[in-house]
Write an enzyme that holds these catalytic residues in place. Structure first.
Site, PDB file in Angstrom:
ATOM      1  N   LEU A   1       0.839  -1.187   0.000  1.00 29.35           N
ATOM      2  CA  LEU A   1       0.000   0.000   0.000  1.00 29.35           C
ATOM      3  C   LEU A   1       0.878   1.241   0.000  1.00 29.35           C
ATOM      4  O   LEU A   1       1.971   1.248   0.569  1.00 29.35           O
ATOM      5  CB  LEU A   1      -0.901   0.026   1.244  1.00 29.35           C
ATOM      6  CG  LEU A   1      -1.885  -1.134   1.407  1.00 29.35           C
ATOM      7  CD1 LEU A   1      -2.666  -0.968   2.713  1.00 29.35           C
ATOM      8  CD2 LEU A   1      -2.836  -1.235   0.222  1.00 29.35           C
ATOM      9  N   ASP A   2       0.385   2.316  -0.624  1.00 25.91           N
ATOM     10  CA  ASP A   2       1.080   3.594  -0.557  1.00 25.91           C
ATOM     11  C   ASP A   2       1.263   4.003   0.903  1.00 25.91           C
ATOM     12  O   ASP A   2       0.479   3.613   1.777  1.00 25.91           O
ATOM     13  CB  ASP A   2       0.288   4.682  -1.279  1.00 25.91           C
ATOM     14  CG  ASP A   2       0.218   4.457  -2.776  1.00 25.91           C
ATOM     15  OD1 ASP A   2       1.045   3.694  -3.294  1.00 25.91           O
ATOM     16  OD2 ASP A   2      -0.670   5.053  -3.412  1.00 25.91           O
ATOM     17  N   ARG A   3       2.245   4.813   1.155  1.00 29.04           N
ATOM     18  CA  ARG A   3       2.575   5.223   2.522  1.00 29.04           C
ATOM     19  C   ARG A   3       1.369   5.756   3.278  1.00 29.04           C
ATOM     20  O   ARG A   3       1.132   5.391   4.442  1.00 29.04           O
ATOM     21  CB  ARG A   3       3.678   6.289   2.492  1.00 29.04           C
ATOM     22  CG  ARG A   3       4.056   6.814   3.875  1.00 29.04           C
ATOM     23  CD  ARG A   3       5.102   7.914   3.779  1.00 29.04           C
ATOM     24  NE  ARG A   3       5.350   8.511   5.080  1.00 29.04           N
ATOM     25  CZ  ARG A   3       6.095   9.591   5.271  1.00 29.04           C
ATOM     26  NH1 ARG A   3       6.675  10.199   4.238  1.00 29.04           N
ATOM     27  NH2 ARG A   3       6.263  10.083   6.486  1.00 29.04           N
TER      28      ARG A   3
ATOM     29  N   ARG B   1      -5.903   6.272  -7.129  1.00 33.98           N
ATOM     30  CA  ARG B   1      -5.716   7.721  -7.073  1.00 33.98           C
ATOM     31  C   ARG B   1      -5.720   8.330  -8.473  1.00 33.98           C
ATOM     32  O   ARG B   1      -6.333   9.379  -8.710  1.00 33.98           O
ATOM     33  CB  ARG B   1      -4.406   8.032  -6.341  1.00 33.98           C
ATOM     34  CG  ARG B   1      -4.376   7.477  -4.918  1.00 33.98           C
ATOM     35  CD  ARG B   1      -2.978   7.452  -4.331  1.00 33.98           C
ATOM     36  NE  ARG B   1      -2.450   8.794  -4.109  1.00 33.98           N
ATOM     37  CZ  ARG B   1      -1.201   9.030  -3.707  1.00 33.98           C
ATOM     38  NH1 ARG B   1      -0.358   8.020  -3.536  1.00 33.98           N
ATOM     39  NH2 ARG B   1      -0.799  10.275  -3.513  1.00 33.98           N
TER      40      ARG B   1
ATOM     41  N   THR C   1      -1.845   5.330   2.566  1.00 35.62           N
ATOM     42  CA  THR C   1      -3.039   4.490   2.485  1.00 35.62           C
ATOM     43  C   THR C   1      -3.003   3.505   3.645  1.00 35.62           C
ATOM     44  O   THR C   1      -1.976   2.873   3.891  1.00 35.62           O
ATOM     45  CB  THR C   1      -3.086   3.733   1.148  1.00 35.62           C
ATOM     46  OG1 THR C   1      -3.155   4.679   0.076  1.00 35.62           O
ATOM     47  CG2 THR C   1      -4.292   2.817   1.077  1.00 35.62           C
TER      48      THR C   1
END
Length: 293
Positions: free
Chosen positions: A134-136, A233, A138
């Site tokens: 996951l993105d930082r 996103r 998220t």
């Protein structure tokens, strides 16, 4: 040493190699075993992968524990464990924690913390693999393979996008229609972390359902059908509704201090047991506060 057993339920004789491919072991792991990183046994006897097996016979794979990767430092910061067994670890990642080490943070990412957790609990294998990243900023569910056999066994489902990953997203504006499938290729922008929809990008598919609306926002349930970087996103920005708090993609900054995206559910078939596995993670407070305004 770790042992894994499978009973051959076919009706025609096959080699161990063919049977192991059928149950899901990847070619790389089979090659490693062939060259000494494990053995196959039948009736307590070590057998080469070319051995013919008959219907009903049992094959046992014996593997050596994988030692730790010295390049991944140990972090003793806590993790929120949602589920754990011999092969899998499912954790609820908080927003703000990077998934893997990088140039700006090599000591306290989710991978560092998972390694610390495994060391503390005397796990035999110390090279976990994040199957989901996951993105930082998220939050939500991350699936981790605790050993290389489980990593190899799940790879087919990953490659074929068979893991069902659902997200809660809060986007700017009132989104219509209430259900849609966004199919738009995604590519990089040179010298930028941003991605953008572009015809020469990689194919990407995102599905969403509207759950509720506020005065100037919409709550969505989102399903990924592919796994491109920043996919949710980028796609939501592309249709004119960036995530609340998503500074990189121009989302409004007044209601939340990070992108309003949470990996809320995960389901897959355990390749060892063939049983469905389903997990949920509650919405974090910063997102639920928006919905409860």
């Amino acid at each position: 040493m770790a042992e894994y057993q499978w009973q051959y339920k076919g009706d025609k004789p096959v080699t161990i190699k063919r049977f192991m491919s059928q149950v899901g072991l990847g070619h790389r792991l089979l090659a490693d075993i062939k060259y000494g990183d494990g053995v196959f046994r039948m009736n307590a006897k070590v057998e080469p992968i070319t051995t013919i097996i008959e219907p009903g016979e049992v094959v046992t794979l014996v593997t050596k524990p994988v030692t730790e990767d010295s390049e991944v430092e140990i972090s003793n910061e806590p993790i929120e464990v949602v589920f754990e067994d011999a092969n899998w670890l499912v954790v609820n990642k908080p927003a703000g924690l990077s998934s893997i080490p990088g140039p700006t943070n090599s000591t306290d990412t989710l991978l560092n913390r998972v390694k610390g957790y495994l060391v503390t609990n005397n796990a035999p294998d110390l090279r976990p693999t994040l199957i989901i990243r996951l993105d930082r900023f998220t939050s939500g569910l991350v699936l981790i393979a605790k050993n290389r056999v489980s990593q190899s066994m799940i790879s087919h489902q990953v490659e074929n996008h068979e893991l069902d990953k659902r997200y809660t997203a809060i986007v700017s504006g009132i989104l219509e229609p209430e259900h849609d499938l966004i199919e738009a290729s995604i590519g990089q922008i040179e010298n930028s972390p941003r991605r953008v929809v572009r015809p020469d990008g990689k194919k990407a598919k995102t599905e969403y359902w509207v759950k509720q609306t506020g005065a100037d926002w919409t709550e969505l349930e989102v399903k990924l059908h592919t796994g491109r970087t920043h996919q949710i996103r980028v796609h939501l920005t592309h249709i004119g509704h960036p995530l609340l708090g998503d500074e990189l993609y121009g989302g409004p900054q007044d209601l939340i201090a990070r992108q309003a995206l949470h990996a809320k559910s995960l389901s897959f078939v355990d390749p060892f047991t063939q049983q469905p596995m389903e997990f949920q993670a509650e919405l974090p407070k910063d997102m639920s506060d928006i919905l409860n305004r």
